[in-house]
Design a protein around this motif. Structure first.
Motif, PDB file in Angstrom:
ATOM      1  N   GLY A  83      21.941   1.057   2.411  1.00 34.84           N
ATOM      2  CA  GLY A  83      21.400   1.050   3.759  1.00 34.84           C
ATOM      3  C   GLY A  83      20.414   2.185   3.974  1.00 34.84           C
ATOM      4  N   ALA A  84      19.941   2.298   5.207  1.00 32.28           N
ATOM      5  CA  ALA A  84      18.916   3.285   5.550  1.00 32.28           C
ATOM      6  C   ALA A  84      19.372   4.706   5.236  1.00 32.28           C
ATOM      7  N   ASN A  85      20.613   5.020   5.562  1.00 33.60           N
ATOM      8  CA  ASN A  85      21.078   6.396   5.363  1.00 33.60           C
ATOM      9  C   ASN A  85      21.174   6.746   3.881  1.00 33.60           C
ATOM     10  N   LYS A  86      21.505   5.758   3.043  1.00 37.48           N
ATOM     11  CA  LYS A  86      21.508   6.031   1.607  1.00 37.48           C
ATOM     12  C   LYS A  86      20.087   6.304   1.121  1.00 37.48           C
ATOM     13  N   THR A  87      19.131   5.524   1.604  1.00 36.98           N
ATOM     14  CA  THR A  87      17.739   5.742   1.218  1.00 36.98           C
ATOM     15  C   THR A  87      17.283   7.151   1.601  1.00 36.98           C
ATOM     16  N   ILE A  88      17.711   7.606   2.765  1.00 33.50           N
ATOM     17  CA  ILE A  88      17.372   8.962   3.192  1.00 33.50           C
ATOM     18  C   ILE A  88      18.037   9.991   2.277  1.00 33.50           C
ATOM     19  N   MET A  89      19.285   9.724   1.866  1.00 31.15           N
ATOM     20  CA  MET A  89      19.967  10.635   0.942  1.00 31.15           C
ATOM     21  C   MET A  89      19.248  10.680  -0.406  1.00 31.15           C
ATOM     22  N   GLU A  90      18.694   9.563  -0.853  1.00 26.34           N
ATOM     23  CA  GLU A  90      17.950   9.545  -2.108  1.00 26.34           C
ATOM     24  C   GLU A  90      16.685  10.388  -2.006  1.00 26.34           C
ATOM     25  N   ALA A  91      15.987  10.280  -0.865  1.00 27.88           N
ATOM     26  CA  ALA A  91      14.788  11.102  -0.659  1.00 27.88           C
ATOM     27  C   ALA A  91      15.160  12.581  -0.575  1.00 27.88           C
ATOM     28  N   LEU A  92      16.265  12.861   0.084  1.00 28.71           N
ATOM     29  CA  LEU A  92      16.748  14.239   0.178  1.00 28.71           C
ATOM     30  C   LEU A  92      17.088  14.787  -1.198  1.00 28.71           C
ATOM     31  N   SER A  93      17.766  13.983  -2.005  1.00 29.42           N
ATOM     32  CA  SER A  93      18.157  14.404  -3.352  1.00 29.42           C
ATOM     33  C   SER A  93      16.941  14.728  -4.211  1.00 29.42           C
ATOM     34  N   GLU A  94      15.914  13.878  -4.118  1.00 31.95           N
ATOM     35  CA  GLU A  94      14.707  14.087  -4.925  1.00 31.95           C
ATOM     36  C   GLU A  94      14.034  15.411  -4.564  1.00 31.95           C
ATOM     37  N   ARG A  95      13.940  15.720  -3.285  1.00 31.24           N
ATOM     38  CA  ARG A  95      13.281  16.940  -2.857  1.00 31.24           C
ATOM     39  C   ARG A  95      14.167  18.177  -3.066  1.00 31.24           C
ATOM     40  N   LEU A  96      15.467  17.961  -3.054  1.00 29.98           N
ATOM     41  CA  LEU A  96      16.411  19.057  -3.242  1.00 29.98           C
ATOM     42  C   LEU A  96      16.563  19.448  -4.705  1.00 29.98           C
ATOM     43  N   GLY A  97      16.404  18.450  -5.583  1.00 31.20           N
ATOM     44  CA  GLY A  97      16.585  18.710  -7.005  1.00 31.20           C
ATOM     45  C   GLY A  97      18.032  18.679  -7.450  1.00 31.20           C
ATOM     46  N   ILE A  98      18.923  18.091  -6.632  1.00 33.42           N
ATOM     47  CA  ILE A  98      20.339  17.952  -6.961  1.00 33.42           C
ATOM     48  C   ILE A  98      20.738  16.493  -6.730  1.00 33.42           C
ATOM     49  N   PRO A  99      21.421  15.840  -7.677  1.00 32.34           N
ATOM     50  CA  PRO A  99      21.856  14.454  -7.465  1.00 32.34           C
ATOM     51  C   PRO A  99      22.808  14.351  -6.276  1.00 32.34           C
ATOM     52  N   ILE A 100      22.633  13.308  -5.454  1.00 35.03           N
ATOM     53  CA  ILE A 100      23.540  13.007  -4.356  1.00 35.03           C
ATOM     54  C   ILE A 100      24.037  11.581  -4.544  1.00 35.03           C
ATOM     55  N   GLU A 101      25.331  11.422  -4.766  1.00 37.69           N
ATOM     56  CA  GLU A 101      25.933  10.097  -4.929  1.00 37.69           C
ATOM     57  C   GLU A 101      26.553   9.673  -3.598  1.00 37.69           C
ATOM     58  N   VAL A 102      26.114   8.518  -3.083  1.00 29.09           N
ATOM     59  CA  VAL A 102      26.627   7.999  -1.811  1.00 29.09           C
ATOM     60  C   VAL A 102      27.717   6.983  -2.130  1.00 29.09           C
ATOM     61  N   ILE A 103      28.949   7.281  -1.720  1.00 28.34           N
ATOM     62  CA  ILE A 103      30.099   6.498  -2.155  1.00 28.34           C
ATOM     63  C   ILE A 103      30.895   5.935  -0.977  1.00 28.34           C
ATOM     64  N   TYR A 104      31.534   4.806  -1.236  1.00 27.35           N
ATOM     65  CA  TYR A 104      32.456   4.201  -0.284  1.00 27.35           C
ATOM     66  C   TYR A 104      33.825   4.836  -0.461  1.00 27.35           C
ATOM     67  N   THR A 105      34.393   5.352   0.633  1.00 24.97           N
ATOM     68  CA  THR A 105      35.699   6.006   0.568  1.00 24.97           C
ATOM     69  C   THR A 105      36.727   5.336   1.467  1.00 24.97           C
ATOM     70  N   GLY A 106      36.388   4.159   2.011  1.00 25.43           N
ATOM     71  CA  GLY A 106      37.293   3.475   2.921  1.00 25.43           C
ATOM     72  C   GLY A 106      36.690   3.392   4.304  1.00 25.43           C
ATOM     73  N   PRO A 107      37.491   3.011   5.299  1.00 26.63           N
ATOM     74  CA  PRO A 107      36.982   2.904   6.668  1.00 26.63           C
ATOM     75  C   PRO A 107      36.495   4.244   7.196  1.00 26.63           C
ATOM     76  N   TRP A 108      35.825   4.190   8.347  1.00 25.80           N
ATOM     77  CA  TRP A 108      35.180   5.374   8.908  1.00 25.80           C
ATOM     78  C   TRP A 108      36.161   6.518   9.110  1.00 25.80           C
ATOM     79  N   SER A 109      37.372   6.226   9.550  1.00 25.97           N
ATOM     80  CA  SER A 109      38.359   7.289   9.748  1.00 25.97           C
ATOM     81  C   SER A 109      38.694   7.977   8.428  1.00 25.97           C
ATOM     82  N   ARG A 110      38.810   7.202   7.347  1.00 24.47           N
ATOM     83  CA  ARG A 110      39.120   7.787   6.043  1.00 24.47           C
ATOM     84  C   ARG A 110      37.925   8.583   5.509  1.00 24.47           C
ATOM     85  N   ALA A 111      36.718   8.093   5.746  1.00 22.86           N
ATOM     86  CA  ALA A 111      35.523   8.817   5.289  1.00 22.86           C
ATOM     87  C   ALA A 111      35.470  10.211   5.907  1.00 22.86           C
ATOM     88  N   GLN A 112      35.777  10.299   7.188  1.00 24.71           N
ATOM     89  CA  GLN A 112      35.781  11.608   7.848  1.00 24.71           C
ATOM     90  C   GLN A 112      36.868  12.519   7.273  1.00 24.71           C
TER      91      GLN A 112
END
Length: 281
Positions: free
Chosen positions: A70-99
């Motif tokens: 989704g859009a937020n993952k695409t933003i994380m990919e752009a952030l990772s490229e400019r930061l120079g550190i890999p960012i893996e966007v992962i599914y961790t369960g429902p929103w309550s579990r992610a928090q």
């Protein structure tokens, strides 16, 4: 490829395109600038998660038990490229579990969260917000519902997704003045509404439109004006993340400001909307 999209998709694409054209231009950050700010031995990668029921911002990757797209993952990919550190966007369960995963430090980042004081206790917010989303009231179509301000919700029974927030001000008002059931998923909340088990559902506008269409509820439920809130989506970093340093937060702030100013974030929103539309039944 706008012509094959549904009406709500075309509407969001038009809005995001206008905002993109109006964005201030800024020089993007250079990849690898964090190499000197954060030693490689202390922070060689970052993990991020978020709300998996949040199209076009984030949703679970089809056929994957672990990935989010989704859009937020695409933003994380752009952030990772400019930061120079890999960012893996992962599914961790429902929103309550992610928090919870971010609260205890098992995941470093949330890719999109509203600001609330309780969340500030366990994670730092990176400014500016990279996108803004409206939260609205959903009701049954053709059923009278008198609403123009928060106080009008008091006589009714509502529902929303557990641990969801609609901004600090509304959250505080709702906790003492409204009767709202917390359920595990948005489809569950919408089904309760369609069946008349609750009078209204609170959820963000565009994710709600996406799920209403997927559930074939377009003519059964509808959103009403005005929105209950319009809140920024922020990148956050767990206070228990070993990567959470002053230097990293400063660099994340600099890069995020550039991603917003040069239109990258808004373009990601348009792309996420089109991807969701093309992948939906």
């Amino acid at each position: 490829m706008i012509f094959g999209l549904s009406g709500w998709c075309r509407r969001l694409l038009l809005v995001s395109s206008v905002v993109s054209l109006a964005a201030l231009q800024a020089e993007p950050g250079q990849p690898g600038t964090m190499a000197s700010a954060v030693p490689s031995e202390s922070c060689t990668r970052l993990t991020a998660t978020g709300n998996p029921e949040y199209p076009p911002y984030l949703w679970q990757e089809p056929g994957s038990r672990r990935g989010l797209i989704g859009a937020n993952k695409t933003i994380m990919e752009a952030l990772s490229e400019r930061l120079g550190i890999p960012i893996e966007v992962i599914y961790t369960g429902p929103w309550s579990r992610a928090q919870e995963e971010v609260r205890v430090g098992r995941v470093d980042l949330i890719a999109g969260a509203f600001f609330t004081l309780p969340r500030l206790a366990y994670m730092d917010y990176i400014e500016p917000a990279f996108l803004t989303t409206r939260s609205v009231v959903w009701k049954r179509s053709l059923v009278a519902f008198d609403y123009s301000e928060w106080v009008d919700l008091q006589p009714y029974e509502g529902a929303t997704v557990i641990n969801n927030s609609f901004g600090q001000n509304f959250d505080e008002y709702a906790s003492t003045n409204l009767s709202i059931d917390n359920v595990t998923s948005l489809p569950q909340a919408f089904r309760m509404l369609a069946q008349g088990r609750v009078d209204y559902v609170l959820y963000e506008e565009y994710p709600g439109l996406a799920y209403a269409a997927e559930l074939d509820f377009d003519y059964i439920i509808e959103q009403i004006e005005p929105p209950i809130s319009a809140e920024g989506l922020f990148l956050t970093i767990s206070r228990r993340s070993p990567c959470n340093t002053e230097a990293l937060r400063a660099e994340l702030t600099r890069i995020m400001a550039n991603l917003v100013a040069d239109g990258t974030a808004q373009r990601a929103l348009s792309d996420g909307l089109e991807t969701w539309s093309m992948s939906s039944p």
